[in-house]
Design a protein around this motif. Structure first.
Motif, PDB file in Angstrom:
ATOM      1  N   SER A   1       0.963  -1.102  -0.023  1.00 57.39           N
ATOM      2  CA  SER A   1      -0.073  -0.038   0.076  1.00 57.39           C
ATOM      3  C   SER A   1       1.059   1.234  -0.017  1.00 57.39           C
ATOM      4  O   SER A   1       0.341   2.313  -0.108  1.00 57.39           O
ATOM      5  N   SER A   2       2.106   1.243   0.316  1.00 59.56           N
ATOM      6  CA  SER A   2       3.080   2.298   0.050  1.00 59.56           C
ATOM      7  C   SER A   2       3.751   2.524  -1.271  1.00 59.56           C
ATOM      8  O   SER A   2       3.247   1.852  -2.235  1.00 59.56           O
ATOM      9  N   SER A   3       4.433   3.562  -1.262  1.00 58.85           N
ATOM     10  CA  SER A   3       4.975   3.837  -2.697  1.00 58.85           C
ATOM     11  C   SER A   3       6.264   3.108  -2.895  1.00 58.85           C
ATOM     12  O   SER A   3       6.677   3.389  -4.048  1.00 58.85           O
ATOM     13  N   ASP A   4       6.521   2.138  -2.078  1.00 54.47           N
ATOM     14  CA  ASP A   4       7.638   1.354  -2.416  1.00 54.47           C
ATOM     15  C   ASP A   4       7.749   0.104  -3.386  1.00 54.47           C
ATOM     16  O   ASP A   4       8.681  -0.296  -3.617  1.00 54.47           O
ATOM     17  N   CYS A   5       6.637  -0.032  -3.913  1.00 54.94           N
ATOM     18  CA  CYS A   5       6.439  -1.015  -4.807  1.00 54.94           C
ATOM     19  C   CYS A   5       6.963  -0.765  -6.247  1.00 54.94           C
ATOM     20  O   CYS A   5       7.000   0.330  -6.726  1.00 54.94           O
ATOM     21  N   PRO A   6       7.974  -1.634  -6.655  1.00 57.23           N
ATOM     22  CA  PRO A   6       8.805  -1.495  -7.962  1.00 57.23           C
ATOM     23  C   PRO A   6       7.574  -1.570  -9.047  1.00 57.23           C
ATOM     24  O   PRO A   6       6.637  -2.132  -8.816  1.00 57.23           O
TER      25      PRO A   6
ATOM     26  N   GLU B   1       8.560 -15.348   1.069  1.00 57.79           N
ATOM     27  CA  GLU B   1       7.866 -14.088   1.352  1.00 57.79           C
ATOM     28  C   GLU B   1       8.352 -12.968   0.297  1.00 57.79           C
ATOM     29  O   GLU B   1       7.355 -12.015  -0.089  1.00 57.79           O
ATOM     30  N   ALA B   2       9.470 -13.226  -0.333  1.00 58.69           N
ATOM     31  CA  ALA B   2       9.325 -12.119  -1.663  1.00 58.69           C
ATOM     32  C   ALA B   2       8.309 -12.223  -2.738  1.00 58.69           C
ATOM     33  O   ALA B   2       7.919 -11.285  -3.260  1.00 58.69           O
ATOM     34  N   THR B   3       7.933 -13.416  -3.293  1.00 65.86           N
ATOM     35  CA  THR B   3       6.954 -13.729  -4.147  1.00 65.86           C
ATOM     36  C   THR B   3       5.793 -12.975  -3.744  1.00 65.86           C
ATOM     37  O   THR B   3       4.866 -12.331  -4.528  1.00 65.86           O
ATOM     38  N   ALA B   4       5.457 -13.394  -2.438  1.00 73.73           N
ATOM     39  CA  ALA B   4       4.079 -12.923  -1.937  1.00 73.73           C
ATOM     40  C   ALA B   4       3.955 -11.330  -1.844  1.00 73.73           C
ATOM     41  O   ALA B   4       2.981 -10.491  -2.173  1.00 73.73           O
ATOM     42  N   GLY B   5       5.389 -10.871  -1.389  1.00 73.70           N
ATOM     43  CA  GLY B   5       5.365  -9.301  -1.527  1.00 73.70           C
ATOM     44  C   GLY B   5       5.131  -8.810  -2.897  1.00 73.70           C
ATOM     45  O   GLY B   5       4.491  -7.661  -3.258  1.00 73.70           O
ATOM     46  N   ARG B   6       5.946  -9.381  -4.023  1.00 74.48           N
ATOM     47  CA  ARG B   6       5.614  -8.993  -5.224  1.00 74.48           C
ATOM     48  C   ARG B   6       4.350  -9.076  -5.813  1.00 74.48           C
ATOM     49  O   ARG B   6       3.801  -8.178  -6.614  1.00 74.48           O
ATOM     50  N   LEU B   7       3.528 -10.132  -5.326  1.00 75.06           N
ATOM     51  CA  LEU B   7       2.154 -10.022  -5.729  1.00 75.06           C
ATOM     52  C   LEU B   7       1.403  -9.156  -5.313  1.00 75.06           C
ATOM     53  O   LEU B   7       0.550  -8.656  -6.124  1.00 75.06           O
ATOM     54  N   ALA B   8       1.395  -9.025  -4.103  1.00 71.92           N
ATOM     55  CA  ALA B   8       0.789  -7.976  -3.374  1.00 71.92           C
ATOM     56  C   ALA B   8       0.889  -6.514  -4.266  1.00 71.92           C
ATOM     57  O   ALA B   8       0.281  -5.816  -4.586  1.00 71.92           O
ATOM     58  N   CYS B   9       2.137  -6.393  -4.633  1.00 73.04           N
ATOM     59  CA  CYS B   9       2.557  -4.867  -5.305  1.00 73.04           C
ATOM     60  C   CYS B   9       1.764  -5.070  -6.686  1.00 73.04           C
ATOM     61  O   CYS B   9       1.393  -4.115  -7.038  1.00 73.04           O
ATOM     62  N   ALA B  10       1.992  -6.142  -7.300  1.00 76.21           N
ATOM     63  CA  ALA B  10       1.243  -6.237  -8.598  1.00 76.21           C
ATOM     64  C   ALA B  10      -0.255  -5.934  -8.517  1.00 76.21           C
ATOM     65  O   ALA B  10      -0.721  -5.391  -9.573  1.00 76.21           O
ATOM     66  N   LEU B  11      -0.794  -6.113  -7.570  1.00 76.92           N
ATOM     67  CA  LEU B  11      -2.253  -5.913  -7.318  1.00 76.92           C
ATOM     68  C   LEU B  11      -2.672  -4.650  -6.482  1.00 76.92           C
ATOM     69  O   LEU B  11      -3.809  -4.395  -6.430  1.00 76.92           O
TER      70      LEU B  11
END
Length: 370
Positions: A35-40, A359-369
Motif C-alpha cells: 500500500s506504500s509507494s515502495d512497490c517497484p 515471502e519475496a514472491t508474496a510481496g511482489r504479488l501484493a505489489c502487482a495487485l
C-alpha cells in the motif's frame, strides 16, 4: 465430429521445501508494504512465465481475485469477495459433501458403483480427456470414450479421486445424484454459496444446446439445465441425440464460460482451509493425493479451466500445524493468453505456489495487485 472443448486437467504441483508458516508470516509484512509507494514497477506482462504473470495480473486487476492466507490472517487479498467463474475448482464442494456423508456413515468408503451409472452423466468431448484418463488409472478397459463393460464396478472413493485428480466432470453429478441437493447445498454454504450448485452436465448442455437447456435467465436457467441433464442421464436416446450435436466455436465458448458457476475467492479459501484442517477428514486425503515435499506435512489442491477462465486453490500444511491457502481466479482472458498459459506449464500455478512459500514472491504479488 464433435469439436472438443479445452479444459484443464488437474496436474501435479512442484513445491520447493519451505516452511509454510514462516513464509506466510514473513509475507504478511511484505504484503502490507504494497500500500506504500515502495512497490517497484511490475515486470512486463507475459502469460508464459511466473514472473511475467505478475505483469499480466497488474494489467488485468479487475478480472482477477486473489487470496493468500495463513490460518485466519490475510497475507494478500484482492477482490476476495467478488464471485468469479471457478470451472472445475467448484468440485471441492462435491468433495466436501461426499466426505461429510462418509463421516456420517453414508456412504461407506468402500461402497461400489457401476461404471455405467457414473457414465450416465458423461458428455464426451467436453473434459479434455479426463474421463478416459481416469479409466486408465483405475484399470477399467475402454474404447477410447467409454468403458467397454458398463457393469464393471469401482469404489465410489475412486470416482471421487477421478473428480479430484483427473477432474472428471461426470463424477460430481453422480455424487449429486447419490447424496441429494441438500447435501450439496450444505457443503456449498462452507464456500459462502446459497444453495446447491447446478449440475456440470447441465452447465455444459447450456453450451451445446442453449435453446434447450437454460434458455431462461438466472436461477431458471440452472433449473432448465439440470432438467436437461436429468433427461440426458435417464434416456439413452436423448443422450445419443445430444452427443451428435457440435460444440460452438471459441467465441461462444468464452461467452458461455462467463456464465458458469461463480464463487468468491474468499469462500473457496475458507472451504479449502476447513478441509485441510481435517473437517471432514476424508476430503483431505483426496486433495492431498500427491506426497508433500520435504518440510511440509501436506499439500492439497484443486484447479480448473474453461475458455478464458483459470482457477487455482492450493493449501500447504506445515509440520508445526500451520495451514496456509492460496486462491487465484482469473476471468475474461484473451484466447491467445489463455492458450499460452496452458501451453507453458501453468506458470500462474507456479506463481501462486511461490506466494504461499516465499515471502519475496508474496510481496511482489501484493505489489502487482496494489
Amino acid at each position: 465430429m464433435r469439436r472438443p472443448l479445452a479444459v484443464l486437467v488437474t496436474l501435479p504441483l512442484v513445491l520447493a521445501a519451505c516452511s509454510a508458516g514462516e513464509a506466510a508470516g514473513d509475507a504478511a509484512a511484505a504484503s502490507s508494504a504494497a500500500s506504500s509507494s515502495d512497490c517497484p514497477a511490475p515486470p512486463a506482462a507475459d502469460p508464459t512465465t511466473p514472473d511475467g504473470w505478475l505483469g499480466w495480473l497488474a494489467e488485468h486487476r479487475d478480472d482477477v481475485a486473489v487470496v493468500v492466507r495463513s490460518g485466519d490472517r490475510a497475507v494478500v487479498e484482492h477482490r476476495a469477495g467478488e464471485p468469479q467463474p471457478v470451472a472445475s475448482a467448484l468440485k471441492v464442494v462435491h468433495l466436501a459433501a461426499w466426505a461429510t456423508a462418509v463421516q456420517e456413515g453414508r456412504p461407506a468408503l468402500d461402497e461400489r458403483v457401476r461404471v455405467g451409472d457414473w457414465e450416465r452423466w458423461y458428455l464426451p468431448g467436453t473434459d479434455g480427456g479426463a474421463h478416459v484418463a481416469a479409466l486408465d488409472r483405475l484399470g477399467v478397459a475402454h474404447d477410447g470414450v467409454r468403458a467397454l463393460d458398463p457393469g464393471a464396478e469401482v469404489a465410489l472413493s475412486d470416482v471421487v479421486s477421478a473428480m479430484v485428480r483427473e477432474s472428471d466432470n461426470a463424477a460430481p453429478d453422480l455424487l449429486r445424484d447419490l447424496l441429494g441437493e441438500e447435501a450439496l447445498a450444505a457443503a456449498a454454504a462452507g464456500a459462502g454459496l446459497d444453495g446447491a450448485p447446478p449440475t456440470f452436465l447441465g452447465t455444459f448442455l447450456r453450451l451445446v444446446e442453449p435453446s434447450g437447456a437454460g434458455a431462461r435467465a438466472g436461477a431458471d436457467a440452472d433449473a432448465d439445465a439440470d432438467a436437461a441433464a436429468r433427461r440426458y442421464a435417464d434416456d439413452p436416446a436423448e443422450a445419443a441425440r445430444v452427443q451428435a450435436l457440435l460444440l460452438p466455436g471459441p467465441d461462444a465458448q468464452v461467452t458461455w464460460a462467463e456464465t458458469t458457476p461463480a464463487v468468491p475467492a474468499a469462500g473457496l479459501a475458507d472451504l479449502h482451509l476447513a478441509l485441510a484442517d481435517g473437517d471432514p477428514p476424508a476430503a483431505r486425503a483426496q486433495l492431498e493425493w500427491q506426497p508433500p515435499p520435504e518440510g511440509l506435512a501436506g499439500l492439497g489442491f484443486k484447479g480448473g479451466s474453461l475458455p478464458g477462465v483459470l482457477a487455482e486453490a492450493i493449501t500447504v500444511r506445515d509440520e508445526d500445524g500451520t495451514t496456509s491457502v492460496g486462491v487465484l481466479l482469473v476471468r475474461g482472458m484473451a484466447a491467445e493468453d489463455w492458450v499460452a498459459t496452458l501451453s507453458a506449464g501453468l506458470p500462474h500455478q507456479q506463481l501462486l505456489v511461490g506466494a504461499l512459500t516465499d515471502e519475496a514472491t508474496a510481496g511482489r504479488l501484493a505489489c502487482a495487485l496494489a
